[in-house]
Write an enzyme that holds these catalytic residues in place. Structure first.
Site, PDB file in Angstrom:
ATOM      1  N   GLY A 103      50.100  22.680   0.681  1.00 48.61           N
ATOM      2  CA  GLY A 103      50.192  22.101  -0.659  1.00 48.61           C
ATOM      3  C   GLY A 103      51.609  21.696  -0.991  1.00 48.61           C
ATOM      4  N   TYR A 146      43.350  38.524  12.735  1.00 56.15           N
ATOM      5  CA  TYR A 146      44.461  37.677  13.196  1.00 56.15           C
ATOM      6  C   TYR A 146      43.935  36.434  13.899  1.00 56.15           C
ATOM      7  CZ  TYR A 146      48.915  36.478  15.456  1.00 56.15           C
ATOM      8  OH  TYR A 146      50.053  35.830  15.867  1.00 56.15           O
ATOM      9  N   TYR A 160      44.194  18.804   6.221  1.00 55.77           N
ATOM     10  CA  TYR A 160      45.202  18.276   5.302  1.00 55.77           C
ATOM     11  C   TYR A 160      45.769  16.966   5.844  1.00 55.77           C
ATOM     12  CZ  TYR A 160      45.774  21.632   1.493  1.00 55.77           C
ATOM     13  OH  TYR A 160      45.603  22.367   0.345  1.00 55.77           O
TER      14      TYR A 160
END
Length: 315
Positions: A103, A146, A160
């Site tokens: 972001g 993990y 993204y």
């Protein structure tokens, strides 16, 4: 070369501190972000007086705001002892940390690199591992917090890019060692060195025939910086590791010899989901990162690491 403002999450950790140091030496302005769960101020105390270094206590689970040109997202406990201590927090760090840093990268149009891991391959059924291999991971095993957290972070990064045109880079880090490793992180190199320095029995799990490929931290940092410097159309993931394979037993014997230890090797049961083989193919890194490959040989790197660990002897 223009001075860049670079954010390193997990910057006070083992890998992060070496990266911060290198970026400062290369003439950049560095913000080191860390919540000090596994990172340590000791790792970066020698950088504090550098006017181009800024240390910020912050957890990537919460959003962070800064004007930066590049982001290296390294924040996450990376050894089984630490990431299994609070598995929900580990998943949050990988997933929410990725969302928050992506972001930020989207808002300020920064280039961002994700430090992923060879653990995305799980206990591999393909050997050596190439980036095309999808992995063999137990989604409900002890290591899954993990493994799956890092796998999800890779998913977030590529989406993204697709959805928001964020400039991403993904590397998959294979076993890395060197000075500033935590002495109690449970990793094989630090375990063996501390046991050898204190003349304690060296604990080998299984029969010691399982293999790992060990790369020295300086080689990894060089690969990370080269990856960040590639064209925007090169996103990875690329394996960064040492393709030379060593058995755990071989490592134990080298450490005993290099430390001059009186330690004896003892064998214990292999832990759950512990991979039997781990070895990278690094063809893509060599092709796209200006012929990058590890240059520090195991004995040279172990000698430097042993020198660092000597100060913790008998502690």
């Amino acid at each position: 070369m223009s001075r860049k403002r670079i954010l390193v999450t997990g910057g006070a950790g083992f890998l992060g501190s070496h990266l911060c140091e290198r970026l400062l030496n290369d003439g950049h302005d560095v913000i080191c972000l860390d919540n000090f769960f596994t990172g340590s101020k000791e790792n970066v105390v020698h950088l504090i007086n550098n006017p181009y270094f800024e240390l910020v206590r912050h957890d990537v689970i919460s959003p962070f705001f800064a004007e930066v040109d590049e982001i290296y997202n390294l924040a996450c406990p990376a050894s089984p002892i630490h990431y299994q201590y609070n598995p929900i927090k580990t998943v949050k760090t990988s997933v929410m940390g990725a969302i928050n840093m992506l972001g930020l990268a989207k808002r300020v149009k920064a280039k961002i690199l994700q430090a992923s891991t060879s653990e995305v391959y799980g206990d591999p059924q393909v050997h050596p591992q190439t980036e095309e291999y999808w992995g063999h991971v137990n989604p409900i095993g002890l290591r899954s917090c993990y493994d799956e957290g890092k796998r999800c972070a890779e998913t977030l990064f590529v989406n993204y890019r697709y959805q928001n045109n964020v400039r991403i880079k993904i590397i998959r880090i294979f076993n890395t060692y060197g000075p500033r490793m935590s002495i109690n992180d449970g990793r094989v190199v630090s375990n063996f060195i501390m046991q050898a320095l204190n003349n304690e029995d060296i604990t080998v799990y299984g029969d010691g025939s399982q293999t790992r490929s060990f790369q020295y931290v300086d080689d990894l940092v060089e690969g990370m910086i080269r990856m960040m410097g590639t064209n925007d159309d090169i996103t990875g993931p690329f394996n960064l590791g040492n393709p030379k394979e060593f058995t755990i037993l071989d490592l134990a014997e080298k450490v005993i010899r290099l430390t001059g230890s009186k330690s004896k090797i003892v064998f214990k049961e292999l832990p759950s989901d512990d991979p039997i083989q781990r070895q990278p193919r690094i063809d893509l890194a060599k092709q796209h990162l200006n012929n990058w490959e590890p240059t520090v040989q195991l004995e040279e790197g172990l000698t430097k690491t042993i020198e660092y660990f000597t100060k913790f002897k008998n502690k």
